[in-house]
Design a protein around this motif. Structure first.
Motif, PDB file in Angstrom:
ATOM      1  N   CYS A 101       0.865  -1.179   0.000  1.00 28.63           N
ATOM      2  CA  CYS A 101       0.000   0.000   0.000  1.00 28.63           C
ATOM      3  C   CYS A 101       0.900   1.228   0.000  1.00 28.63           C
ATOM      4  CB  CYS A 101      -0.882  -0.031   1.247  1.00 28.63           C
ATOM      5  SG  CYS A 101      -1.955   1.394   1.350  1.00 28.63           S
ATOM      6  N   ARG A 125       3.824  -1.027  -7.489  1.00 29.92           N
ATOM      7  CA  ARG A 125       3.066   0.063  -6.897  1.00 29.92           C
ATOM      8  C   ARG A 125       3.532   0.336  -5.474  1.00 29.92           C
ATOM      9  NH1 ARG A 125      -2.305   0.485  -4.604  1.00 29.92           N
ATOM     10  NH2 ARG A 125      -1.034   1.384  -2.957  1.00 29.92           N
ATOM     11  N   LYS A 130       0.007   9.398   1.047  1.00 30.09           N
ATOM     12  CA  LYS A 130      -1.148   8.546   1.320  1.00 30.09           C
ATOM     13  C   LYS A 130      -2.349   9.376   1.768  1.00 30.09           C
ATOM     14  CE  LYS A 130      -1.418   4.895   0.959  1.00 30.09           C
ATOM     15  NZ  LYS A 130      -1.715   4.198  -0.346  1.00 30.09           N
ATOM     16  N   HIS A 271      -8.333  -3.112  -2.324  1.00 30.41           N
ATOM     17  CA  HIS A 271      -9.150  -2.078  -1.676  1.00 30.41           C
ATOM     18  C   HIS A 271     -10.637  -2.413  -1.783  1.00 30.41           C
ATOM     19  CE1 HIS A 271      -5.304  -0.022  -2.208  1.00 30.41           C
ATOM     20  NE2 HIS A 271      -5.619   0.538  -1.062  1.00 30.41           N
ATOM     21  N   GLU A 297      -2.267  -5.448  -3.654  1.00 32.56           N
ATOM     22  CA  GLU A 297      -1.364  -5.082  -2.559  1.00 32.56           C
ATOM     23  C   GLU A 297      -0.708  -6.344  -1.984  1.00 32.56           C
ATOM     24  OE1 GLU A 297      -2.939  -0.736  -1.168  1.00 32.56           O
ATOM     25  OE2 GLU A 297      -3.422  -2.421   0.151  1.00 32.56           O
ATOM     26  N   ASP A 308      -3.033  -0.819   5.415  1.00 30.06           N
ATOM     27  CA  ASP A 308      -3.697  -1.879   4.648  1.00 30.06           C
ATOM     28  C   ASP A 308      -3.063  -3.274   4.756  1.00 30.06           C
ATOM     29  OD1 ASP A 308      -5.656  -0.160   3.932  1.00 30.06           O
ATOM     30  OD2 ASP A 308      -4.935   0.212   1.898  1.00 30.06           O
ATOM     31  N   GLN A 311      -5.392  -6.504   4.113  1.00 25.54           N
ATOM     32  CA  GLN A 311      -5.794  -6.865   2.748  1.00 25.54           C
ATOM     33  C   GLN A 311      -4.597  -7.234   1.876  1.00 25.54           C
ATOM     34  OE1 GLN A 311      -7.641  -3.114   1.973  1.00 25.54           O
ATOM     35  NE2 GLN A 311      -6.061  -2.403   0.584  1.00 25.54           N
TER      36      GLN A 311
END
Ligand code: PEP
Ligand code: MN
Length: 655
Positions: A101, A125, A130, A271, A297, A308, A311
């Motif tokens: 993330c 990524r 953020k 997400h 992610e 995050d 996830q």
């Protein structure tokens, strides 16, 4: 407005028309490749239909019915393919973007980048700015984070994506990253959208938390209106009344968008669901629904992640997911871009010389010139499945051309007229294509890659034909065989065998009669301006053809990805004594080498003696295999390695 031009319009007339439109302040987009000659015209002041019809060379004027114009499918029928270095997003490629993330430290970013790259991501990524719900949560490393991303690219070769939260960071983004992301919370930040348009870098535009598809496309239009059409739409879940998942992933947005826009569509299941276990099922569903890629992610220590973590997939879970995607991809007519296709950023340097790719897409005159230098040769003619395989495997920089026979393909590669040959080697229903096995032995060329294409047969005819009108169907005998059930249900149709599906479609197009139809691919129908009357008429949908790529030299180590994904193809003959084939198999078995295919072919001039062709899940060109090769040679009269290449899957997953 869409201007349909007269069929015979000259280039000079077309240019004059374009300059009149430009003088009136219009943006003009020319559609290439279709059967009709089309100009898309957009102006801030609308021009009347009468005025446009009065212009020389214009046959018809059709208004674009949607509020978004540049990004609409009406404006451009072909899919937009976005190029980031040597990676393409859109068309029939599947692209995987992965990473944490947020960039938390140099060490964290490097570890994760190497992991995701190993498993098949081609873009990395990581957030540096953020947008968090709470001002007290971790806000990102800001410029330091961007510097780390640039370093990740330097070390791993992966191109990098990060979110831009304000136009004031535009210069920093230009300096450090390859793709900018506009986050869900900023989807309607119009100043940011305009800024992204002016920056000109590819943009991943996420769908707003509670935005309609139309609002989303209007936001994309803001970017496009500034002259930047390198936009990737990313569905990441929307707010609904369902609290179990973080958001509700709107997978139906994929087919809806595919109809409304030419832009590529990717899915962010991380997400969307917010729950690690739910990420992979939704990612698989997204690919099955037609997405062009995934953004996932991944964290090596999600329990310690600054944002995050719940996830984020563990790297190994991510690897498992990518293997599933590799299997699903050909079912929906796509190809996963992975190291093993030779497209990965890691291989960029060796690839640029292999494929003559121009760096970064901002081609200098010199690199533009070298773009067409590499050539791939295939069987038949344009619009065949071999042509499709050639386009799908190679980047658009590689020129493809057909020849009439398999032997010609080998000749063209041998002589250096072509750099690569695309050879069908087996079909899941019809079995091996023996001629090519014999040619692989005869010519001293090497296998350097493979891909599977799903074969979907369609009944193709003229726009105004109906099934009741059809009196004869043109198709090659294997296609007729594969469509028995459909043809038996229509017994009055005469069957006319021809050489290839594309020639069948072409001859129907040329005959001009409504009573003729052909069996062929959707691509061939589009190429010759024909329509699909009946979709998918093959008896068995599990109809795949496996192709191999042949070259004059073996794949070098740089172009191989990861040992567990390498396959070797070999050919050998054994002595004519009891148990000799068994002895060779024993070598494979004792060395834990998985045999995924074994094929025998008669040896010319030696009745009842055979050559064996085997595919093995190992890299026999690696020096660690010397002992194995020695043992095989002791048990064979003849032995040759046809090639060791990336295949990306273990036998049990294979199609
Ligand atoms: C992200 O990708 O890190 C992110 C914040 O996503 P979204 O804008 O979709 O919430
Ligand atoms: Mn996140």
């Amino acid at each position: 407005m869409i201007l349909v031009l007269e069929k015979e319009i000259t280039q000079v007339k077309k240019s004059q028309l374009k300059s009149i439109l430009a003088e009136k302040g219009c943006m003009v987009h020319e559609q290439e490749g279709g059967v009709q000659n089309i100009l898309g015209v957009i102006g801030r002041k609308s021009l009347t239909k009468e005025f446009l019809m009065s212009l020389e060379g214009v046959a018809d004027v059709v208004p674009i019915s949607t509020a978004y114009k540049l990004v609409s499918r009406q404006m451009k029928q072909d899919d937009t393919i976005i190029r980031i270095g040597n990676v393409e997003i859109g068309g029939n490629k599947l692209t995987i973007i992965a990473g944490p993330c947020a960039v938390e430290s140099r060490e964290q970013a490097m570890i994760i980048a190497k992991e995701v790259k190993k498993y098949g991501a081609t873009l990395f990524r990581g957030g540096a700015f953020k947008p968090r719900s709470s001002p007290y949560s971790f806000q990102g490393l800001e410029e330091e984070g961007l510097r780390i991303l640039a370093e990740v690219r330097e070390v791993t070769g992966l191109r990098v994506v990060t979110e831009i939260t304000s136009p004031m960071y535009a210069d920093l983004m230009m300096k450090y990253v390859d793709i900018i992301q506009i986050g869900a919370r900023n989807m309607q930040n119009f100043e940011l959208l305009k800024c992204a348009g002016r920056m000109g870098k590819p943009v991943i535009l996420k769908r707003g938390l509670a935005s309609t598809i139309e609002e989303w496309l209007m936001s994309a239009e803001y970017i496009a209106a500034e002259g930047n059409q390198n936009i990737i739409l990313c569905e990441r879940g929307i707010r609904t009344f369902e609290p179990y998942t973080r958001n509700t992933l709107d997978l139906s947005a994929i087919p809806v968008l595919k109809q409304l826009t030419h832009l590529p569509v990717i899915i962010d299941p991380s997400h969307a669901t917010g729950i690690r276990e739910k990420v992979s099922p939704m990612a698989r569903a997204a690919i099955a629904a037609g997405a062009d890629g995934l953004m996932i992610e991944v964290h090596h220590k999600p329990e310690e992640a600054l944002s995050d973590g719940p996830q984020s997939l563990y790297p190994k879970q991510f690897g498992r997911l990518i293997r599933d995607i590799y299997v699903i991809a050909p079912v929906v007519g796509k190809q996963l871009i992975h190291d093993y296709t030779g497209y990965s950023a890691e291989n960029y340097d060796s690839l640029s010389s292999r494929y003559q790719l121009s760096a970064g897409g901002t081609g200098t005159a010199e690199s533009e010139n070298s773009r067409q230098e590499k050539r791939v040769v295939y069987l038949g003619e344009q619009g065949t499945f071999s042509h499709k395989a050639a386009i799908q495997y190679f980047s658009s920089d590689v020129e493809s051309y057909p020849v009439p026979s398999f032997r010609d393909i080998f000749e063209e590669v041998k002589s250096g007229a072509a750099d690569f040959g695309m050879i069908p080697i087996e079909n899941s229903l019809a079995g091996s294509i023996h001629e090519n096995y014999d040619l692989l032995l005869e010519y001293k060329l090497f296998i350097t890659g493979e891909l599977s294409i799903r074969i979907i047969h369609n009944l193709i005819a003229h726009k105004d034909s109906r099934l009741e009108d059809i009196k004869q169907v043109f198709a090659p005998p294997p296609a007729l065989n594969q469509c028995r059930r459909f043809l038996n249900a229509n017994p009055d149709i005469r069957l006319v065998p021809v050489n290839a599906t594309a020639s069948a479609v072409k001859s129907v197009a040329e005959s001009g009669t409504l009573e003729d139809a052909a069996i062929g691919s959707v691509e061939a129908a589009a190429l010759f301006g024909m329509t699909v009357l009946e979709e998918a008429i093959e008896d068995n949908p599990r109809n795949f053809t496996r192709f191999v790529i042949i070259e004059r030299q073996m794949l070098n180590d740089e172009l191989k990805s990861n040992a567990s994904l390498i396959k070797s193809s070999v050919v050998f003959s054994t002595s004519n004594k009891p148990g000799s084939l068994f002895e060779v198999m024993k070598v494979f078995s004792e060395n834990q080498i998985n045999l995924v295919k074994l094929e025998s072919r008669p040896i010319h001039g030696k009745p009842w003696q055979y050559m064996f062709y085997a595919d093995l899940e190992t890299d026999l060109t690696n020096s660690s295999a010397d002992g194995v090769i020695k043992a095989i040679k002791q048990n064979t009269e003849f032995f040759r390695i046809l090639g060791s290449y990336n295949c990306g899957k273990k036998g049990s997953d294979s199609i």
